[in-house]
Every structure is written in structure tokens, then in C-alpha cells.
Design an enzyme around this catalytic site. Structure first.
Site, PDB file in Angstrom:
ATOM      1  N   ASP A   1     -23.576  20.563  -5.756  1.00  0.00           N
ATOM      2  CA  ASP A   1     -25.025  20.740  -5.647  1.00  0.00           C
ATOM      3  C   ASP A   1     -25.639  19.415  -5.201  1.00  0.00           C
ATOM      4  O   ASP A   1     -25.472  18.387  -5.858  1.00  0.00           O
ATOM      5  CB  ASP A   1     -25.577  21.167  -7.007  1.00  0.00           C
ATOM      6  CG  ASP A   1     -26.979  21.732  -6.894  1.00  0.00           C
ATOM      7  OD1 ASP A   1     -27.257  22.729  -7.572  1.00  0.00           O
ATOM      8  OD2 ASP A   1     -27.795  21.172  -6.145  1.00  0.00           O
TER       9      ASP A   1
ATOM     10  N   ASP B   1     -28.268  23.952  -0.263  1.00  0.00           N
ATOM     11  CA  ASP B   1     -27.822  22.704  -0.884  1.00  0.00           C
ATOM     12  C   ASP B   1     -26.748  22.906  -1.938  1.00  0.00           C
ATOM     13  O   ASP B   1     -26.528  22.013  -2.743  1.00  0.00           O
ATOM     14  CB  ASP B   1     -29.017  21.981  -1.503  1.00  0.00           C
ATOM     15  CG  ASP B   1     -29.623  22.754  -2.651  1.00  0.00           C
ATOM     16  OD1 ASP B   1     -29.450  23.986  -2.693  1.00  0.00           O
ATOM     17  OD2 ASP B   1     -30.268  22.136  -3.501  1.00  0.00           O
ATOM     18  N   GLU B   2     -26.089  24.060  -1.943  1.00  0.00           N
ATOM     19  CA  GLU B   2     -25.019  24.207  -2.930  1.00  0.00           C
ATOM     20  C   GLU B   2     -23.927  25.157  -2.467  1.00  0.00           C
ATOM     21  O   GLU B   2     -24.154  26.034  -1.638  1.00  0.00           O
ATOM     22  CB  GLU B   2     -25.566  24.636  -4.292  1.00  0.00           C
ATOM     23  CG  GLU B   2     -26.322  25.926  -4.308  1.00  0.00           C
ATOM     24  CD  GLU B   2     -26.745  26.291  -5.716  1.00  0.00           C
ATOM     25  OE1 GLU B   2     -25.884  26.441  -6.587  1.00  0.00           O
ATOM     26  OE2 GLU B   2     -27.958  26.421  -5.935  1.00  0.00           O
TER      27      GLU B   2
END
Length: 342
Positions: free
Chosen positions: A5, A103-104
Site C-alpha cells: 500500500d 495505490d495498492e
DNA sequence: TCTGGGGTCCTAGGACCC
DNA sequence: TCTGGGGTCCTAGGACCC
């Protein structure tokens, strides 16, 4: 498996091109104007010190920290940074990558030393993008995902069968991935407040409250159980939608008509790119006080025709028979499933 | 002048069919 | 003086996540 993350992703990407803002409270959201109706997408760690959180109206954020720097959301730039991050993860030997968002991602990998692997991935991502990330390690996806929170920022954390109860047992059920405030309240009405209580709850009671699938699912969640393989099959979207919160509420039928047609036009651009026609039209409306509702209609024939979609949405809206001012409109096109289904 | 925009998945309940 | 039971399709609406 690992869960990667990115730390304060949008703010971190902005700081790359505006290094002079480093160390200052930075808030990314809307068009970067805190007097408009919009919310915080990401707040830098400095901004979080002032109590600013994502999802918070920009106006409130500005009240909490008048000196914060407000920046507009710049999708293409985050898109590009995200692609670079994912490519870096995939380039790691043996890594299977399942993307969860900008974003992960989950990373499945055979390794004797997962913590060392996590550190290696962090170094590779930093070298390739100048961005920091946190990594959770777990024996199920749920545990890896939750572990990441304890690793932030820039760290790692291991959460497995062995320390699950110790780490999570006394936390509220809302600390679990997939349990929000509503489900948390319903669990509490059954006398279930903590993760440990959920883990040992009577399954019939959960079935009674949440149904035959969701009930047992929640108890498994309380135990940290769930999927334990990473699936990298490419994502096939089910639908594309556009919605807008209007800075000034829509009052006249003409305004509403034009707004719906504009949304439908943009939705059609997206589904044309996908190459799958619209099979069902979803309409979402938020009226002035704060009442939101959605309506769905299946089309007689799948279509790419923006006017057809707009007409259907307007018909659904007319059927609501509500002439209060409109604050938000959304049009969503649920597409024909691809050959062979999802 | 409080509450974005992009999604997904689940459940309930009615209609309809055999 | 009865109206089962299984299955599918459809819409409304709730909830969650990033």
C-alpha cells in the site's frame, strides 16, 4: 502473501513535482478549491496532524488547517505513477500481482523470508518511483491487508494465525476489512463488539441477521480466514458510470435534461472503449436535503446510443415524481457480459 | 454552504414459470 | 374451505472499498 500500500499516494506523487511543499500540510481533492463542494482524496501526514482525513469536505479541511496547500486531483499523473508501481512489483521474480486500486496490490510469492522480500520490494518501488510504501504480510489476504495498517508508514508488519487473536481480538469489528459503521452497529445489536466476539459468535445468529452467505462470511472474517491465493487474472469491468455533484443545485427540467445527456455522453465514451454495449441503465439522484436514491432499468436491446441511455435515465427520474432541487446526478451503464462471462 | 466519484457485491421480495 | 416448491429474472436498496 503480501499487501503493498503506497503511503499518502496522491500527496506523495504531488510532492515529487513540487518538492518545495515537502513538510507542509498538503491536501489533494476536487479542483483544489476549498470553497467548492468536494472532498479530500488524500491528505499528507502533516495535514493529518490537523485532523484532516480523506472523505472529509474540503471546506471542513480548510477550517481545520487554513494554511494547508490545496491541490486539484490530477488523474492522469496518478494513473502513470500507479502503472509504474505495479510494473515494478510484477518485475520482481516470481511475483503474482493482484491490483486492488491505484495505490495498492496483493503480491503472492514463494519465499523463505517474507520480511526480507517485503523490504526488497519497498527498495525496488522506491528506486523506480521515488515513492514509499508499507507492506503487510499474512497467511490470508485479509490478514495481509489488515497488517499493512500496522506497518504504516514505510514499514512492514506480519499478521498470521499465530498472532491474529493477540493483535486483533480486542479491536472493534470495524477494524476488519469489509465491516463499516453500519455492519458494526448491526453486530453490536447482537452483542458482538470485538473481533474475538465475532470469531466465536453463533453462526445461526449471524445467518439470521445477514443471510446465509454473508453471515458465515463475517464469522470467518472475525477469525482472519479467507482466500489465501493471489489471483492475477486481469480485471473485467462490469459497468462504467459518471456522476457529478453540482456546485449549484439543478432547479429546472432543462438543466436536468442537459445534465443527464452530458453524463450519458461521457458514459458512452467509456463503454465504447470497452467494446461492450449498455444492457442496464442505473440512475442515481441526490435531492437537496440529503436524500439519495438509485433506480435501474434493463433495456430491451443493449445499446451504445447516448440518447437512448439518457432517455431511460430521464424516464426513471420522472417516475420518482419528485421536483426538489437536485444536488447530484449519476448515470451508470451496466455492460453486456463478455464472451464466456466474468 | 456538510457529505466526491469511481466501483463491486449482497439481499429481499415480487413476478413468473413449470 | 385449497393455494406446494424450486428456479429464474428483475428492481430496490444497502453497504463497503479505494
Amino acid at each position: 502473501m503480501l499487501h503493498v500500500d503506497m503511503d499518502q499516494f496522491l500527496a506523495a506523487v504531488e510532492l515529487l513535482r513540487r518538492p518545495e511543499l515537502r513538510g507542509k500540510p498538503v491536501v489533494v481533492g476536487g479542483r483544489g478549491d476549498p470553497t467548492e463542494r468536494a472532498v479530500v482524496s488524500t491528505a499528507s501526514y502533516e495535514a493529518r496532524e490537523f485532523g484532516i482525513r480523506s472523505g472529509m469536505p474540503l471546506r471542513i479541511a480548510a477550517r481545520k488547517c487554513p494554511d494547508a496547500v490545496f491541490l486539484p486531483v490530477d488523474f492522469p499523473v496518478y494513473e502513470a505513477a500507479s502503472a509504474q508501481v505495479m510494473a515494478t512489483l510484477r518485475a520482481h521474480p516470481g511475483a503474482v500481482v493482484e491490483v486492488l486500486g491505484w495505490d495498492e496490490a496483493f503480491v503472492g510469492i514463494e519465499t523463505e523470508d517474507p520480511v526480507a522480500t517485503a523490504h526488497a520490494l519497498q527498495a525496488e518501488v522506491l528506486a523506480a518511483t521515488d515513492l514509499h510504501c508499507s507492506i503487510g504480510i499474512g497467511d490470508t489476504l485479509v490478514r495481509a491487508k489488515i497488517a499493512t495498517e500496522f506497518g504504516k508508514p514505510q514499514g512492514t508488519f506480519v499478521l498470521t494465525e499465530d498472532n491474529w487473536v493477540e493483535v486483533m481480538g480486542e479491536r472493534p469489528t470495524t477494524a476488519l476489512w469489509g465491516v463499516g459503521p453500519r455492519i458494526g452497529a448491526r453486530l453490536e445489536s447482537l452483542g458482538i463488539r470485538t473481533v474475538a466476539e465475532l470469531a466465536s459468535a453463533a453462526v445461526d445468529e449471524l445467518v439470521g441477521e445477514f443471510g446465509p452467505n454473508t453471515g458465515p462470511y463475517f464469522r470467518d472474517l472475525g477469525r482472519g480466514h479467507g482466500r489465501h491465493h493471489v489471483d492475477d487474472t486481469p480485471w473485467v469491468p462490469r459497468a462504467h458510470g459518471r456522476e457529478t455533484t453540482y456546485q449549484r443545485d439543478l432547479e429546472t427540467p432543462e438543466e436536468v435534461d442537459a445534465a443527464v445527456r452530458e453524463l450519458a455522453r461521457r458514459v458512452v465514451e467509456d463503454i465504447e472503449r470497452e467494446g461492450r454495449a449498455c444492457a442496464r441503465v442505473h440512475l442515481k439522484v441526490r435531492f437537496k436535503p440529503f436524500f439519495t436514491t438509485t433506480r435501474i432499468r434493463k433495456l430491451a436491446e443493449p445499446t451504445y446510443d447516448a440518447d437512448m441511455i439518457a432517455d431511460t435515465a430521464l424516464d426513471l427520474l420522472a417516475a420518482l415524481d419528485d421536483d426538489r432541487p437536485i444536488r447530484l446526478l449519476g448515470v451508470r451503464a451496466e455492460m453486456v457480459p463478455p464472451e464466456g462471462g466474468y
